[in-house]
Structures are given as C-alpha cells and as structure tokens.
Design a protein around this motif. Structure first.
Motif, PDB file in Angstrom:
ATOM      1  N   ILE A   9       0.954  -0.985   0.063  1.00 13.23           N
ATOM      2  CA  ILE A   9       0.226   0.000  -0.028  1.00 13.23           C
ATOM      3  C   ILE A   9       1.346   1.215   0.016  1.00 13.23           C
ATOM      4  O   ILE A   9       0.515   2.684  -1.127  1.00 13.23           O
ATOM      5  N   LEU A  10       1.972   1.280   1.151  1.00 15.10           N
ATOM      6  CA  LEU A  10       2.717   2.601   0.851  1.00 15.10           C
ATOM      7  C   LEU A  10       3.148   2.352  -0.688  1.00 15.10           C
ATOM      8  O   LEU A  10       3.578   4.276  -0.779  1.00 15.10           O
ATOM      9  N   THR A  11       3.728   1.484  -1.161  1.00 10.98           N
ATOM     10  CA  THR A  11       4.033   1.563  -2.340  1.00 10.98           C
ATOM     11  C   THR A  11       3.224   2.162  -3.392  1.00 10.98           C
ATOM     12  O   THR A  11       3.917   3.158  -4.006  1.00 10.98           O
ATOM     13  N   ILE A  12       2.387   2.178  -3.258  1.00 10.98           N
ATOM     14  CA  ILE A  12       1.238   2.983  -3.952  1.00 10.98           C
ATOM     15  C   ILE A  12       0.490   4.266  -3.996  1.00 10.98           C
ATOM     16  O   ILE A  12       0.948   4.935  -5.062  1.00 10.98           O
ATOM     17  N   LEU A  13       0.436   4.310  -2.706  1.00 10.56           N
ATOM     18  CA  LEU A  13       1.314   5.583  -2.567  1.00 10.56           C
ATOM     19  C   LEU A  13       1.864   6.765  -2.794  1.00 10.56           C
ATOM     20  O   LEU A  13       2.144   7.550  -2.868  1.00 10.56           O
ATOM     21  N   MET A  14       3.512   5.916  -2.389  1.00  9.52           N
ATOM     22  CA  MET A  14       4.248   6.555  -2.949  1.00  9.52           C
ATOM     23  C   MET A  14       3.840   7.701  -4.617  1.00  9.52           C
ATOM     24  O   MET A  14       4.599   8.111  -5.394  1.00  9.52           O
ATOM     25  N   CYS A  15       4.005   6.045  -5.135  1.00 10.93           N
ATOM     26  CA  CYS A  15       4.142   6.220  -6.857  1.00 10.93           C
ATOM     27  C   CYS A  15       2.725   7.374  -6.552  1.00 10.93           C
ATOM     28  O   CYS A  15       3.272   8.497  -8.138  1.00 10.93           O
TER      29      CYS A  15
ATOM     30  N   ARG B  67       2.458   8.705 -10.564  1.00 12.00           N
ATOM     31  CA  ARG B  67       3.356   7.685 -11.494  1.00 12.00           C
ATOM     32  C   ARG B  67       2.694   6.314 -11.546  1.00 12.00           C
ATOM     33  O   ARG B  67       1.995   5.857  -9.730  1.00 12.00           O
ATOM     34  N   SER B  68       2.128   5.062 -12.074  1.00 15.98           N
ATOM     35  CA  SER B  68       2.022   4.146 -11.736  1.00 15.98           C
ATOM     36  C   SER B  68       2.953   3.123 -11.317  1.00 15.98           C
ATOM     37  O   SER B  68       3.905   3.317 -12.173  1.00 15.98           O
ATOM     38  N   LEU B  69       2.427   2.488 -10.762  1.00 19.19           N
ATOM     39  CA  LEU B  69       4.133   1.022 -10.013  1.00 19.19           C
ATOM     40  C   LEU B  69       4.082   0.343 -11.330  1.00 19.19           C
ATOM     41  O   LEU B  69       5.651   0.227 -11.270  1.00 19.19           O
ATOM     42  N   LYS B  70       3.365   0.024 -12.586  1.00 23.01           N
ATOM     43  CA  LYS B  70       3.719  -0.499 -13.791  1.00 23.01           C
ATOM     44  C   LYS B  70       4.904   0.570 -14.726  1.00 23.01           C
ATOM     45  O   LYS B  70       6.061  -0.072 -14.884  1.00 23.01           O
ATOM     46  N   ASN B  71       4.511   1.017 -14.747  1.00 24.00           N
ATOM     47  CA  ASN B  71       5.500   2.341 -15.400  1.00 24.00           C
ATOM     48  C   ASN B  71       6.737   2.680 -14.880  1.00 24.00           C
ATOM     49  O   ASN B  71       7.752   2.989 -15.610  1.00 24.00           O
ATOM     50  N   VAL B  72       6.751   2.104 -13.432  1.00 22.66           N
ATOM     51  CA  VAL B  72       8.233   2.650 -12.511  1.00 22.66           C
ATOM     52  C   VAL B  72       8.942   0.954 -13.336  1.00 22.66           C
ATOM     53  O   VAL B  72      10.009   1.562 -13.161  1.00 22.66           O
TER      54      VAL B  72
ATOM     55  N   VAL C 242      11.851  18.339  -9.524  1.00 25.47           N
ATOM     56  CA  VAL C 242      10.593  18.910  -8.753  1.00 25.47           C
ATOM     57  C   VAL C 242       9.966  19.728  -9.320  1.00 25.47           C
ATOM     58  O   VAL C 242       8.861  20.254  -9.239  1.00 25.47           O
ATOM     59  N   VAL C 243      11.151  20.906 -10.510  1.00 31.53           N
ATOM     60  CA  VAL C 243      10.548  22.056 -10.282  1.00 31.53           C
ATOM     61  C   VAL C 243      10.386  21.502 -12.118  1.00 31.53           C
ATOM     62  O   VAL C 243      10.355  22.470 -12.667  1.00 31.53           O
ATOM     63  N   ASN C 244      10.590  20.840 -12.688  1.00 33.18           N
ATOM     64  CA  ASN C 244      11.166  20.362 -14.235  1.00 33.18           C
ATOM     65  C   ASN C 244       9.944  20.744 -14.964  1.00 33.18           C
ATOM     66  O   ASN C 244       8.757  19.774 -14.718  1.00 33.18           O
ATOM     67  N   PRO C 245       9.876  22.271 -16.074  1.00 27.63           N
ATOM     68  CA  PRO C 245       8.024  22.076 -16.280  1.00 27.63           C
ATOM     69  C   PRO C 245       7.887  21.240 -17.687  1.00 27.63           C
ATOM     70  O   PRO C 245       7.141  21.166 -17.448  1.00 27.63           O
ATOM     71  N   ALA C 246       9.145  20.470 -17.714  1.00 27.21           N
ATOM     72  CA  ALA C 246       8.771  19.295 -19.248  1.00 27.21           C
ATOM     73  C   ALA C 246       7.781  18.178 -18.612  1.00 27.21           C
ATOM     74  O   ALA C 246       6.881  17.765 -19.080  1.00 27.21           O
ATOM     75  N   ALA C 247       7.125  18.641 -17.088  1.00 26.56           N
ATOM     76  CA  ALA C 247       6.764  17.473 -16.404  1.00 26.56           C
ATOM     77  C   ALA C 247       5.335  17.573 -16.667  1.00 26.56           C
ATOM     78  O   ALA C 247       4.327  17.111 -17.377  1.00 26.56           O
ATOM     79  N   LYS C 248       5.147  19.280 -17.265  1.00 28.03           N
ATOM     80  CA  LYS C 248       3.987  19.907 -17.351  1.00 28.03           C
ATOM     81  C   LYS C 248       3.475  19.831 -19.416  1.00 28.03           C
ATOM     82  O   LYS C 248       2.436  20.244 -19.392  1.00 28.03           O
ATOM     83  N   GLU C 249       5.114  19.780 -19.221  1.00 33.61           N
ATOM     84  CA  GLU C 249       4.611  20.503 -21.019  1.00 33.61           C
ATOM     85  C   GLU C 249       5.000  19.722 -21.829  1.00 33.61           C
ATOM     86  O   GLU C 249       4.622  19.823 -23.158  1.00 33.61           O
TER      87      GLU C 249
ATOM     88  N   THR D  40       6.845  14.106 -24.804  1.00 34.64           N
ATOM     89  CA  THR D  40       7.643  12.924 -24.336  1.00 34.64           C
ATOM     90  C   THR D  40       8.870  12.782 -23.373  1.00 34.64           C
ATOM     91  O   THR D  40       9.311  11.174 -23.208  1.00 34.64           O
ATOM     92  N   SER D  41       8.849  13.559 -23.051  1.00 35.07           N
ATOM     93  CA  SER D  41       9.948  13.254 -21.148  1.00 35.07           C
ATOM     94  C   SER D  41       9.191  12.352 -20.178  1.00 35.07           C
ATOM     95  O   SER D  41       7.827  12.290 -19.871  1.00 35.07           O
ATOM     96  N   PRO D  42      10.167  11.570 -19.410  1.00 35.80           N
ATOM     97  CA  PRO D  42       9.856  10.513 -18.774  1.00 35.80           C
ATOM     98  C   PRO D  42       9.143  10.986 -17.321  1.00 35.80           C
ATOM     99  O   PRO D  42       8.359   9.972 -17.373  1.00 35.80           O
ATOM    100  N   ILE D  43       9.244  12.097 -17.168  1.00 37.90           N
ATOM    101  CA  ILE D  43       8.347  12.530 -15.930  1.00 37.90           C
ATOM    102  C   ILE D  43       7.677  13.568 -16.396  1.00 37.90           C
ATOM    103  O   ILE D  43       6.449  13.953 -15.688  1.00 37.90           O
ATOM    104  N   TYR D  44       7.059  12.993 -17.843  1.00 38.81           N
ATOM    105  CA  TYR D  44       5.244  13.820 -18.240  1.00 38.81           C
ATOM    106  C   TYR D  44       4.321  13.419 -17.019  1.00 38.81           C
ATOM    107  O   TYR D  44       4.365  12.154 -16.912  1.00 38.81           O
ATOM    108  N   GLY D  45       3.761  13.775 -16.496  1.00 41.05           N
ATOM    109  CA  GLY D  45       2.639  13.647 -15.950  1.00 41.05           C
ATOM    110  C   GLY D  45       2.949  13.954 -14.417  1.00 41.05           C
ATOM    111  O   GLY D  45       1.573  13.604 -13.249  1.00 41.05           O
ATOM    112  N   MET D  46       4.459  14.128 -13.953  1.00 44.70           N
ATOM    113  CA  MET D  46       4.813  13.877 -12.601  1.00 44.70           C
ATOM    114  C   MET D  46       3.812  15.598 -11.595  1.00 44.70           C
ATOM    115  O   MET D  46       4.078  16.174 -12.783  1.00 44.70           O
TER     116      MET D  46
END
Lengths: 106, 471
Positions: B258-264, B269-274, B399-406, B409-415
């Motif tokens: 559960i903790l793992t899922i909460l962290m995801c 991000r989904s666990l599968k993605n990680v 954690v401040v990378n605008p690529a996550a929003k914009e 194709t970025s690997p952190i997109y959606g964070m």
C-alpha cells in the motif's frame, strides 16, 4: 492439488491461512491514511518489523547439529543479519522520529 | 507450559506490531509506536530463545553461537545507525532491508540442507518445499535488489540500461518459476543443483530488476523490496508454524505494498510505469529534448541574490537533494531567520518526492528546527506561488522541471511539480549544469525568469547569510 485442499482440511494450515488473510487486511487498513511526511519513517519502521524473520534464524541456529559447521556458520550469519535488520531498523526509525518530536514541543 | 507462555508472548508480539504500525502513521504517536514494536520484537526474540520447544519437546541449543551473533548484530547495528547522516537514511533503510532478505535466504538454505540430509527417512511435503523454495527466492531477490538500490543511492553503482533487459528479466522469471515447480512438485526435490539454480537465478533477477530503474524512482523500489522481505519472513512463519513471524511478515508485506502505491500516487506514476518504463531507458529521449532546447542561461551573483531577497515580501525556498548532500539544512534555517528579521516572509515548498524519499525534506528541515507551519505541501505551495517574489531552489531539479507539464515525450511527464514560474524571480542554486537524478535536462534553467547561482548549497547559503547581515 492435495496441498491446496489441505489448506482447508488441515487445522494447522487453516489457522495460518486465517492469520495471513486477516493480516493482509490489517496491513491495508492500518496504512491507508498516512500523511506523506511520514512515508519515510513508516517505511523504515515496517522494515524493522519484517526483521521478525530473525526468529526463524534463531530456531534454525538453535537446532543445528553441533558438528554441522556449515549449518552453524550459515545460521550464525543469518542471526547477525537478522539482528542488524531489527536493531538498525528500529534505531534509524527512532532517530528520524526524534526530529519530529523536537518540533512538536515548540 | 513453556509452549503456552511462548504462544502468549507471540500474541503480544503480534499485537505490538499491529499497534506499532498504526501509531507510526500519526505524527504524534509515531515514536511511541516504533518503541512499542521494538519492545514486542525483543520479547518475541527472548521468548523464542528460552521457551521454544520442537515437536519432540526439545529446546534450542548452541546458545553461545546465538548470543554471540545477537551481540555482534546489536553492537554493529546500533553503531551504524547512530552514526549515519540523516541524509543517508534512504540507503541505510535499503541496506537493512537487504540484511533481512539475506536472513530469509540463509534460513531456507539451511532448511533445505536439513531436508536433504533426512530425505531417505522422511519425504518432505509439497507445502514445506514450496515454503522453503519461495522463502529463499523472495529473500534473495530482495537481498540482491536492496544491495543494488543501496549502491545506486550512495553513488557507487551507476544507472545502466541493459540492452534487451526486459526480455532477459522475463526469461529469468520464467526460468525461476519452472525450477520452483520442479523442486516443489517432489520429483526433483533431491537435486540440489536445481535448488541452487533458483538461488543464482533469483540473485540475478534481483540485480537486473533494480539496475535500470532511475534514482528518482528508487524510494518506490525500496518500499516494494521492503514488502518482499515481509513476505519472505511470512514464509518462515509457515515453515515454523510461527504466528508472530506470519503476522509481522504479512503485515509488512501488505502495508508495504500500500505504501508503495501511495508513493507512486505522490509522483503521479503507476507502479507498472516505474517497473517497466523506467527512467533509465528514457535517458536518451530526455537528452535529445535537451539538445534541441539548450539555450543560454544567465548567472546571478551572490550580492544580487541577497539584494533581491532582502527587498522581497515573500520568499519561497524549494529544497531538494542538493540541500541534503551539502548538509545545508541548518544554514538554510539561519537564512530564513535573517530574512525574517528583515521583515521578509519565508516559506518552504516541499515536493512530496523531493530528496531521495517521500518526507525526506521534512525530516531534514525538522532536524534544523524549521517550524512545521512553514513547510508547505505541494498544492499549498503552488497556491502561494503567485504572490511570491523570489523562489530559491536549493539543489532541487526534477520536481521543478516544467517538462513534466509541457513535454509529453519527457519521462517525467505527468508528475505534479512545483510551479515556480508563477513567482517573479526564480533563483536556482546548483553545483553545475548537470542534469538531475532522473537524468534529464531541465528547461527551467534557460527560461527568462530563471537565474543560476552556482555552488555548494551550504557555502552559498552561508555567504548569503553574511551578505544579508551586512545590509
């Protein structure tokens, strides 16, 4: 197949399965409302609790034949590793939480 | 009689684990909960040593060995955990987790040897074999994986993508399952080569499974391995018909999941993605995006930074791993106090996964006595961002990378990120232009609002404090 049926017919296994299933739900229930601030200490505390595996190590060590040196050495290692897991886990968690305690007093 | 007392002790142990975990999930009771669980554990260990009786009513022997091992483990464990820096906590947890996994692995190996020694007179049941083999398999995966995670976090093992890693992992996994079935089914039980083959395969699997996963995802992996070790401990509970091992192990197994899922979730991000679409593999994509966008960045001097902050109304500090590495939490608090004296409001914007683990930054800043109310969670920090004059980013990057929003194709997109660009000025303190832990470029540094302030976080903060005091 027999082993699967025995889960329900053998009283000892049945008892253990009951513990397993209830523990799964308990674990989920206990954790599901935790603030993200506490994720790290909680992970660390849970880490210490699974150190309970040391009890298995103690039993194995305590039952090893005194002339079976390989078993003695492996058991000895297992008890050391288990102790590290338990002691290290609880001490590290306590140190992390100490920080929170200090803050609360103010 | 002894057995009854021992069962009672185990019951008490199980209850302390449950209550301990429950109390650990509330800030006020967390410390007591940890001590309670530790007490229960001590009781269970001592009870086992003195009261355990096997099927024939015989107690344990080899006391000298047991106590020697307990003492060594306690002394070393205490010394290491007292000495470790707060910043190195995540890798410490990973290392201790690996120890637990190794312990489960060794227990299974000894039990298997024991079964083999008596196989002529006593054929093991399928249940016993499954428990022994799976206990070893999971323990070994957890051990090998945790050691790799530990090495990656302390920097001694670099991220590495293995070509065709997915395929290799799948083959390893299939191979393990096939061997487990063969050994447990009873026909091949007396072939040690198969049993030790599982040992080798699961060690390889543990290594290859963690190797390509990028540092930013490491907390999730550690949490997952943590629950693996819990399950391995629970197999021991089956083996010895031991309720406290079972409760403790399964409790950690399910709570850890559960903790793992909460962290995801905190990282969106989904666990599968990680696990599958790991950051390591995305490095090339991020690099390409970086090269097309690389513009010029501007630097800012210490003096200018000090002036900017002194005349601001509201300053938000965004701490990241750089702050942790530089051990700059105390200096950071000092800067906050100096600014407060000048009438500047100082807040901290804490991203849930800033640092190496969720809550890492909270622990560090709490250590430096930063008041709790000043630590804003991400949503609150983003709400406040609009009225903020200066954002000071201390060694945070992804954690401040605008690529996550914009950038889809970025690997952190959606964070979810801290939207620092809503503020007037963004000052980024970093040691160099090297990319962050996820290994991707950060376009923020090249944006018009941003200025770079290079240097070690602690030294920079100290100089800022001196500058501000002179003003």
């Amino acid at each position: 197949m027999e082993s699967i049926i025995s889960l329900f017919t053998d009283p000892a296994t049945y008892r253990l399965m009951t513990i397993v299933i209830l523990s799964i739900f308990l674990g989920i229930e206990v954790i599901s409302r935790v603030p993200s601030v506490l994720h790290t200490p909680l992970m660390s505390g849970a880490n210490a609790i699974h150190g309970v595996v040391i009890i298995g190590a103690i039993i194995v060590m305590g039952q090893a034949h005194t002339d079976d040196y390989l078993a003695l050495v492996l058991g000895f290692l297992a008890v050391i590793l288990g102790t590290l897991n338990v002691v290290g886990g609880f001490v590290v968690t306590d140190r992390m939480l100490e920080m929170f305690g200090k803050k609360k007093k103010k | 009689m002894e057995n009854m007392i021992l069962q009672l002790i185990y019951l008490i142990g199980s209850i302390t684990f449950i209550m301990g975990l429950k109390m650990l999930s509330h800030p006020d009771t967390a410390r007591k909960g940890n001590l309670l669980a530790a007490g229960g554990m001590t009781l269970a260990i001592l009870g086992t040593i003195f009261l355990y009786r096997d099927g024939n009513g015989e107690g344990l022997h080899n006391y000298a060995w047991i106590f020697a091992a307990l003492i060594i483990g306690t002394v070393v464990g205490t010394a290491v955990s007292k000495k470790v820096q707060m910043t190195a906590m995540p890798e410490m947890v990973s290392l201790f987790n690996g120890m637990g996994g190794a312990c489960a692995m060794l227990i299974s190996i000894i039990e298997y040897r024991h079964i083999m020694a008596n196989i002529a007179t006593h054929t093991p049941g399928t249940g016993t074999m499954i428990v022994v083999v799976l206990g070893m398999l999971i323990g070994t995966v957890s051990f090998a994986g945790s050691i790799i995670a530990w090495g990656k976090l302390n920097g001694s093992i670099k991220d590495r993508t293995i070509p065709g890693g997915q395929g290799i992992n799948f083959i390893l996994f299939a191979g393990m399952i096939a061997l487990v079935v063969m050994v447990a089914s009873g026909k091949f039980t007396d072939m040690p080569a198969l049993f030790y083959g599982i040992l080798v395969l699961s060690a390889l699997y543990g290594i290859l499974f963690v190797m390509p996963i990028g540092g930013a995802d490491m907390p999730v992996v550690i949490s997952l391995l943590n629950s693996f070790t819990g399950v391995a401990a629970a197999f021991g509970g089956f083996l010895y018909d031991n309720p406290v091992m079972l409760t403790g192990g399964i409790l950690v197994g399910s709570a850890g999941t559960i903790l793992t899922i909460l962290m995801c979730k905190a990282m969106n991000r989904s666990l599968k993605n990680v696990l599958i679409g790991s950051f390591g593999g995305a490095k090339t994509g991020g690099g390409a995006a970086g090269s097309k966008e690389q513009g010029n960045y501007k630097e800012i001097s210490l003096n200018d930074t000090a002036v900017l902050m002194a005349y601001a109304q509201k300053v938000m500090i965004i701490p990241g791993y750089g702050l942790a590495v530089a051990q700059a939490q105390h200096t950071c608090h000092e800067l906050e106090k100096v600014l407060n004296e000048k009438g500047v409001e100082v807040l901290y914007g804490i991203h849930p996964v800033a640092g190496r683990m969720p809550g890492h930054m909270n622990v560090l800043l709490a250590e430096a006595d930063v008041p709790y109310e000043k630590l804003l969670e991400m949503e609150d920090a983003n709400d406040q961002m609009g009225g903020t004059n200066v954002v000071l980013i201390l060694g945070a990057n992804d954690v401040v990378n605008p690529a996550a929003k914009e950038d889809p194709t970025s690997p952190i997109y959606g964070m979810p990120i801290l939207e620092v660009e809503k503020a007037e000025h963004v000052i980024v303190n970093k040691r160099s232009m090297k990319p962050g832990y996820a290994g991707i470029e950060n376009e923020l540094f090249f944006r018009p609002k941003s200025s770079m302030l290079f240097g070690d976080a602690k030294k920079v903060l100290q100089s800022l404090v001196t500058e501000l005091k002179q003003m």
